[in-house]
Design an enzyme around this catalytic site. Structure first.
Site, mmCIF file in Angstrom:
data_model
loop_
_atom_site.group_PDB
_atom_site.id
_atom_site.type_symbol
_atom_site.label_atom_id
_atom_site.label_comp_id
_atom_site.label_asym_id
_atom_site.label_seq_id
_atom_site.Cartn_x
_atom_site.Cartn_y
_atom_site.Cartn_z
ATOM 1 N N THR A 15 -4.724 0.360 -5.885
ATOM 2 C CA THR A 15 -5.301 -0.887 -6.399
ATOM 3 C C THR A 15 -6.520 -0.612 -7.265
ATOM 4 O OG1 THR A 15 -4.474 -2.254 -4.585
ATOM 5 C CG2 THR A 15 -6.430 -3.046 -5.742
ATOM 6 N N ASN A 54 8.210 -1.715 -6.666
ATOM 7 C CA ASN A 54 8.133 -1.629 -5.211
ATOM 8 C C ASN A 54 9.087 -2.567 -4.492
ATOM 9 O OD1 ASN A 54 6.263 -3.498 -6.474
ATOM 10 N ND2 ASN A 54 5.545 -4.025 -4.438
ATOM 11 N N GLN A 56 4.762 3.755 -6.504
ATOM 12 C CA GLN A 56 6.023 3.959 -5.797
ATOM 13 C C GLN A 56 6.757 5.202 -6.282
ATOM 14 O OE1 GLN A 56 7.141 2.376 -3.127
ATOM 15 N NE2 GLN A 56 5.363 1.025 -3.118
ATOM 16 N N SER A 60 -1.145 6.336 -5.363
ATOM 17 C CA SER A 60 -1.769 6.068 -4.070
ATOM 18 C C SER A 60 -1.246 7.075 -3.058
ATOM 19 C CB SER A 60 -1.452 4.646 -3.612
ATOM 20 O OG SER A 60 -2.123 4.325 -2.412
ATOM 21 N N HIS A 112 -1.071 7.431 0.259
ATOM 22 C CA HIS A 112 -0.321 7.142 1.473
ATOM 23 C C HIS A 112 1.137 6.817 1.220
ATOM 24 C CE1 HIS A 112 -0.067 2.590 1.562
ATOM 25 N NE2 HIS A 112 -0.909 2.777 0.571
ATOM 26 N N THR A 121 -20.137 8.666 -3.917
ATOM 27 C CA THR A 121 -19.894 9.974 -3.312
ATOM 28 C C THR A 121 -18.395 10.177 -3.071
ATOM 29 O OG1 THR A 121 -22.046 9.924 -2.223
ATOM 30 C CG2 THR A 121 -20.414 11.474 -1.356
ATOM 31 N N CYS A 152 1.860 -6.368 0.213
ATOM 32 C CA CYS A 152 0.666 -7.064 -0.257
ATOM 33 C C CYS A 152 0.846 -8.566 -0.303
ATOM 34 C CB CYS A 152 0.281 -6.549 -1.641
ATOM 35 S SG CYS A 152 -0.085 -4.780 -1.672
#
Length: 377
Positions: free
Chosen positions: A71, A149, A177, A197, A199, A235, A323
């Site tokens: 995102t 997706n 995806q 992304s 994950h 950071t 989402c």
């Protein structure tokens, strides 16, 4: 849960990822921006991770911006590239983009941008003639996702890129995806920016990256300490970056074999559902789709009821994008393919991953006909 078929929502972290990040959570804990020994050790791990990601993309490490996930990467790409481009204030997106792209593009209207949304055909493939028709001398960005997706359709990025490059328009692709399943060589894809992304391909949640071609200017969303070469202050999470690199490298190393395995399971599932469930309708393109993606609509049946019936027998899947799981509205993706809203609300999506077996597919084929019958009462 005994059968997990919602890998498009999230996939479990790989074991090698957990082993790789542990030292950066317990021993190498310095700030990579610090000049002391602990900071230098953290920076070495961060630099190595960035190099691995760049190698998979066929890019330079300095072009990789580490983010908190897909995102943020999408937001940074759309806003950052569109507003940095001096050509004008016009953005083009496809009708089936993830909300992280669509809503970001629409938000630019408040800054004087115009946004054109290009439609797709019944399989979810972008209308290339319509795209060519809306490109203008003042277009600052085109954003088209690599693979969807909700319906799994894979877009012809190389063809889209040729249209954009002919007019010098930067092309961004949301590859959230696609990463881990499809080739990511950015030169072959012809894109100027790519979001991912971690994950989704076995990394940690809350981690991702945006690749931006070096010559493409980018306005940062976050201001502060000037980390990530001034493109994303804050950071840097070294452990997450290391996990992302390990997961991406592992997925790329085993991609061909895993794609072949998942494609076989997917086709077995698709063929079985279409043959065994009366009225079942496949959504998305039959062959130009993600290897582990099978999505259907069942006219006259409540999709959420089917999900509940399947979960009672230990099968976990979804109705579409995680989402928008709390929304009662019909999917904008399915509506864009021409489906009636009532039919679109019957969507059920099965997404396979590294833990999926043939027995998992058989379990779905055994349970789904009864679940659909129960949901239609």
């Amino acid at each position: 849960m005994s059968v997990y078929l919602d890998h498009a929502a999230t996939s479990p972290p790989r074991r090698e990822v957990l082993e790789a990040v542990w030292p950066y959570l317990t021993q190498v804990t310095g700030n990579p921006s610090s000049s002391h020994e602990a900071g230098r050790a953290a920076k070495a791990g961060l630099d190595a991770a960035r190099q691995v990601i760049a190698d998979v993309l066929g890019a330079r490490p300095g072009e990789v911006v580490l983010t908190s996930g897909g995102t943020e990467a999408d937001n940074l790409a759309v806003t950052g590239i569109a507003t940095a481009n001096p050509r004008g204030r016009h953005v083009v997106v496809s009708a089936i983009e993830h909300p992280a792209v669509l809503e970001t593009a629409f938000a630019l209207r408040g800054d004087g941008f115009t946004v054109d949304v290009v439609g797709v055909d019944g399989d979810g493939l972008l209308d290339l003639d319509a795209l060519a028709a809306v490109l203008r001398p003042d277009t600052t960005l085109v954003s088209v996702m690599y693979a969807n997706n909700e319906i799994g359709t894979v877009q012809p990025l190389a063809e889209i890129s040729r249209l954009c490059r002919a007019l010098g328009v930067p092309l961004h692709t949301d590859a959230v995806q696609a990463a881990g399943h499809l080739p990511l060589d950015v030169a072959e894809l012809g894109v100027d920016a790519l979001s991912a992304s971690a994950h989704k391909f076995g990394g940690l949640r809350g981690a991702g990256f945006l690749w931006v071609r070096g010559v493409v200017p980018l306005v940062p969303l976050l201001h502060g300490g000037g980390q990530e070469r001034g493109r994303r202050s804050g950071t840097t999470d070294v452990a997450s970056a290391v996990g992302t690199a390990v997961a991406l490298h592992a997925a790329a190393s085993t991609r061909e074999a895993e794609v072949a395995r998942l494609t076989g399971l997917r086709d077995r599932l698709v063929d079985g559902v279409l043959a065994g469930v009366p009225g079942a309708r496949l959504t998305g393109h039959r062959t130009r789709r993600l290897p582990g993606h099978a999505s259907f609509c069942f006219a006259g049946v409540g999709g959420e009821t089917v999900l509940a019936e399947l979960e009672q027998v230990g099968i976990v899947c979804s109705s579409g994008s995680a989402c928008s799981a709390d929304s009662d509205d019909a999917s904008h993706v399915l509506l864009a393919t021409g489906l009636d809203p009532d039919v679109a609300r019957t969507a059920v999506r099965f997404t396979l991953g590294p833990t999926t077996t043939a027995s998992d597919v058989d379990a779905v084929l055994d349970a789904l006909p009864g679940a659909v019958r129960a949901a239609s009462r």
